[in-house]
Design a protein around this motif. Sequence first.
Motif: not given
Length: 115
Positions: A6-15, A18-25, A65-70, A77-79
């Motif tokens: 997984e990658s893409g996490g971090g600190l963000v203000q409300a509102g 972020l986009r998280l990635s899950c790279a598989a092998s 309505g706020r999150y989207a998995i793809s 990779t999954v996002y």
Amino acid sequence: QVQLVESGGGLVQAGGSLRLSCAASGITVSTYSMAWYRQAPGKERELVARITSLSATYYKDSVKGRYAISRDNAKNTVYLQMNSLKPEDTAVYYCEAWRPGYDYWGQGTQVTVSS
């Protein structure tokens, strides 16, 4: 050897977003049910979103309505696109790959939403 990174996490203000990635092998994500879970301090791990091998999706009510998995099959990779983030979304987010007889997890990525 199967790895989910997984990658893409971090600190963000409300509102914010972020986009998280899950790279598989070691596996082909299109043949697994792929999911994102999260675990906040002192709470149980909970399912946030899932995309099946047939591309059906499921979302926890509080993120609809706020999150989207793809999934990008070419990148194996999954996002998880996360918009309109709230402080209560703060947690470690984990990627999971599941199919009968197999269950793999990533190491997690921290998402912190400040108010």
